[in-house]
Design a protein around this motif. Sequence first.
Motif, short mmCIF file in Angstrom:
data_model
loop_
_atom_site.label_atom_id
_atom_site.label_comp_id
_atom_site.label_asym_id
_atom_site.label_seq_id
_atom_site.Cartn_x
_atom_site.Cartn_y
_atom_site.Cartn_z
N UNK A 1 12.56 5.42 -23.79
CA UNK A 1 12.10 4.63 -22.65
C UNK A 1 11.55 5.47 -21.51
N UNK A 2 12.04 6.69 -21.35
CA UNK A 2 11.56 7.49 -20.22
C UNK A 2 10.07 7.78 -20.37
N UNK A 3 9.70 8.40 -21.49
CA UNK A 3 8.29 8.78 -21.64
C UNK A 3 7.41 7.54 -21.80
N UNK A 4 7.92 6.52 -22.48
CA UNK A 4 7.10 5.34 -22.65
C UNK A 4 6.90 4.58 -21.34
N UNK A 5 7.90 4.63 -20.46
CA UNK A 5 7.72 4.03 -19.13
C UNK A 5 6.67 4.79 -18.34
N UNK B 1 10.43 4.27 -11.88
CA UNK B 1 9.37 4.99 -12.59
C UNK B 1 7.99 4.41 -12.27
N UNK B 2 7.94 3.13 -11.97
CA UNK B 2 6.63 2.53 -11.67
C UNK B 2 5.96 3.26 -10.51
N UNK B 3 6.72 3.51 -9.43
CA UNK B 3 6.16 4.25 -8.30
C UNK B 3 5.95 5.72 -8.66
N UNK B 4 6.94 6.33 -9.30
CA UNK B 4 6.84 7.77 -9.61
C UNK B 4 5.59 8.04 -10.45
N UNK B 5 5.38 7.23 -11.49
CA UNK B 5 4.24 7.45 -12.38
C UNK B 5 2.92 7.26 -11.64
N UNK B 6 2.86 6.24 -10.80
CA UNK B 6 1.61 6.00 -10.07
C UNK B 6 1.34 7.11 -9.05
N UNK B 7 2.39 7.52 -8.36
CA UNK B 7 2.20 8.55 -7.33
C UNK B 7 1.81 9.88 -7.99
N UNK B 8 2.52 10.27 -9.04
CA UNK B 8 2.17 11.53 -9.71
C UNK B 8 0.76 11.46 -10.30
N UNK C 1 0.83 -1.21 0.00
CA UNK C 1 0.00 0.00 0.00
C UNK C 1 0.87 1.27 0.00
N UNK C 2 2.12 1.10 -0.45
CA UNK C 2 3.05 2.24 -0.41
C UNK C 2 2.59 3.38 -1.34
N UNK C 3 2.12 3.01 -2.53
CA UNK C 3 1.70 4.04 -3.48
C UNK C 3 0.42 4.73 -2.98
N UNK D 1 13.34 -2.41 -16.05
CA UNK D 1 12.49 -3.33 -15.28
C UNK D 1 13.35 -4.39 -14.59
N UNK D 2 12.85 -4.96 -13.52
CA UNK D 2 13.46 -6.13 -12.88
C UNK D 2 14.94 -5.92 -12.58
N UNK D 3 15.28 -4.79 -12.04
CA UNK D 3 16.68 -4.48 -11.80
C UNK D 3 16.91 -4.32 -10.30
N UNK D 4 18.10 -4.76 -9.87
CA UNK D 4 18.51 -4.50 -8.49
C UNK D 4 19.01 -3.05 -8.44
N UNK D 5 18.29 -2.21 -7.74
CA UNK D 5 18.56 -0.77 -7.82
C UNK D 5 19.68 -0.35 -6.86
N UNK D 6 20.88 -0.80 -7.19
CA UNK D 6 22.01 -0.43 -6.33
C UNK D 6 22.90 0.63 -6.98
N UNK D 7 22.36 1.34 -7.96
CA UNK D 7 23.10 2.43 -8.62
C UNK D 7 22.74 3.78 -8.03
#
Lengths: 330, 330, 330
Positions: free
Chosen positions: C125-129, C93-100, B310-312, C81-87
């Motif tokens: 990829x940015x806008x399409x994501x 973007x999945x969260x950002x797009x949903x939250x915005x 439910x984070x989003x 997608x499906x990446x270990x976000x250690x960078x």
Amino acid sequence: MKNFITTQNWSRSELQDIVDFAIELKNNPYQPLLKNKSIAMLFFNPSLRTKTSFEVGISELSGTAVVLQPGKDAWPIEFQENIVMDGDAEEHVKEVAQVLSSYCDCIAIRAFPHFKDWDHDRTDSVINSFAKYSSVPVVNMETIEHPCQELAHILTLQEHFGDLQGKEYLLTWTYHPKPLNTAVANSSLLIASKFGMNVKLLCPSEDYHLDDRYLKAAKENCASEGASFDISYDIDSAYSNADIVYAKSWGCLSHYGKIDEQIANNNQFKHFIVDESKMALTNKAVFSHCLPLRRNVKATDGVMNADYCIAVKEAGNRKHVQKSMLSKIL
Amino acid sequence: MKNFITTQNWSRSELQDIVDFAIELKNNPYQPLLKNKSIAMLFFNPSLRTKTSFEVGISELSGTAVVLQPGKDAWPIEFQENIVMDGDAEEHVKEVAQVLSSYCDCIAIRAFPHFKDWDHDRTDSVINSFAKYSSVPVVNMETIEHPCQELAHILTLQEHFGDLQGKEYLLTWTYHPKPLNTAVANSSLLIASKFGMNVKLLCPSEDYHLDDRYLKAAKENCASEGASFDISYDIDSAYSNADIVYAKSWGCLSHYGKIDEQIANNNQFKHFIVDESKMALTNKAVFSHCLPLRRNVKATDGVMNADYCIAVKEAGNRKHVQKSMLSKIL
Amino acid sequence: MKNFITTQNWSRSELQDIVDFAIELKNNPYQPLLKNKSIAMLFFNPSLRTKTSFEVGISELSGTAVVLQPGKDAWPIEFQENIVMDGDAEEHVKEVAQVLSSYCDCIAIRAFPHFKDWDHDRTDSVINSFAKYSSVPVVNMETIEHPCQELAHILTLQEHFGDLQGKEYLLTWTYHPKPLNTAVANSSLLIASKFGMNVKLLCPSEDYHLDDRYLKAAKENCASEGASFDISYDIDSAYSNADIVYAKSWGCLSHYGKIDEQIANNNQFKHFIVDESKMALTNKAVFSHCLPLRRNVKATDGVMNADYCIAVKEAGNRKHVQKSMLSKIL
């Protein structure tokens, strides 16, 4: 169409009208005077008071403010004419001014000097280029003058003193570790002289004289108002009997562009700090400063915390005078 | 006049009032409750959700938001008292707070700790200095606590569970390559305990204990609500029977300021990642996190994409609770 | 729900509707068509015209614009997608797009290519994501296409010529010291072909061909409108009889990611600058460019100052077409 770039292009009575209407707006802040008007605010330099007071003020008058930072969030701009643009700038002020004129009803600009060559910087080329190519009024949010600060200064002094004619006005150089812009000092001379005060400029030496353009304008303004204009290098006599002490630090024009020399010069004059003992020499003067102010460097905590310090009040008045000025020119 | 700096200064019923009115605003978002009100938002640190949700929310209530970034687009600010300001700061919070108070009706602040000295950072000097000198309400947009997130958290949990009294609440430390702020973890303890849940803090070792101020407050809150407070180092038993799993990463206070040691410590505990097998131990718990969240580092894709995440929703609720809170204090 | 990402997803008549309504808005700018609507504008790259015209335009329609700069004032975002976000990226973007999407009614995005790998960049990829995960319409404020510029281009040309069917349209590569984005060039081909003009692409060599996707689309659009599509390497014949000259510089795709080679290539072709002698070969053509434009590098002062230069008019029309487009999709 009238720009607000320098108060020298405005008469004392026109400026008084702006100040008078600012008082009305202070009592009745929400009026739709800028409804369906938008103002592009271009910041080439940082800002706290200016940005906030303009944005809130424009909103209180039902207008729209758009903030741009060329070189940061917008493209770097070229100001020279007839130039092959193979440097950093991606577009010419000619296009920028015309395009923004087609989007907005006013262009407001903060553009400090480059601190390299005073002969160039004194032309104030950024704002003057915008004025040249823009088809909407251009407003100065501080370049080599700071006319919005002037309006706030006068309003605040009139709130304290009523009529300013003949008041003893002291502009004192004060210490700062960096060589700062002369804008507020230039503006101080312009507006104090325009409103008929006896103006005294106190600075450490001839090295710290402001540009002749401003000394000359101040002399002429004073003469036409029947007031006096003097330059002093003696702290005690300059403070004595002052009604108003306004402080500002600036880098000496005589070593302009040579920052290390300017800093070394400044460092000789740390004792120009505004302190309580100097203020005690005055005619119970008020103290003001345009802010930001480094405490215990430019002025002591004692001065800043005193009842006679009206710097925060002056900053607060920025909002009202700017709303009034925008209402007049738009 | 009431600040919104920490939920500890607000009673459970006052906070419930904010949450309840947020639900009304969710159903009827456009109300002129902030008409002729302006809020200065000072960001000393980056923001996506906070900036957007405040700006949109204020606009939906007919108010005006002004965004400032001191040190970037505005001058750097000094917070220490009685100091000779010969460093980087160009002005003192005393002036900034007073001036902004004269322009705006509220000052909202995001100011993360400096991550050097916890004894200093725990004083939360930036927001508390603003509160001291401001004459308008001050709002916390995340410092060493994040009370706006707390409100969104409670609203989201109440939307899911109804009454929260007696729910089993787990705050788990999770892995992140950097030593992060403890703010949301502190806030999680404060709000979960205030709303009568049985609170469990799961962390890798005593090194990761949160500041005693927050452990003590959580204990006291739980005690006064008849709930339990425990600290656990065992993942399996901590997850078992949890109704709510809230995750946050933070740098251990025991090595505060020594970033390399904190990172080395964190790197030992990558297995604290929230994954589907841990969630399977719970009482069909919901999972939440304040965002931003690094996928497959703090929590797996499986968890983030699950229906129980439910984070989003919680992030979306930020807008509603903040609108409600601003309406209450302005 | 309809995104505005590429004009290829819109029919000629739908686009004409947007342009026609833009003319109405030009005559009657203040309409509450976006009342209670908010638009999140994400700038991954700098902007002057786009930011200003969107912000002012949205305000003229009573809407609210929120400006975000991910990586500067907001967190860096992960798009894979499906990446270990250690960078570097702190959230997906999945969260950002949903939250915005939960805060705002529209997400507008400026995201230039990364200029490393065209095979990747051409996926946009940015806008399409964002489009994939957002639940509100997504608008392109320039990625590898620039559809808002296309609308302004067509409106400006129709204001000059009326019907555009069968006009001789020249898109010429022009010199710039840096290898720039192909977006406006791609867009020029798409929109000129869609509106039934005989389209000619003039570039220094095959190295400068635009991506096959756009060449193919232009050919097909021209074919279905009964118009011609040609590529030329000969300056004189390409300019001769043109009704419209549109200029743009771009880095050659054949050396994409090798900036030094692209610059060396560009430097061979400084003579592609649009000058008065080339314009004299045309059928009294108008000249336009999307701006920013480096004077005397991409086009001479003579061309930019000529009556036939409609670049500033086109930039001005950005506001009107964007208002129209937003009104249609929201």
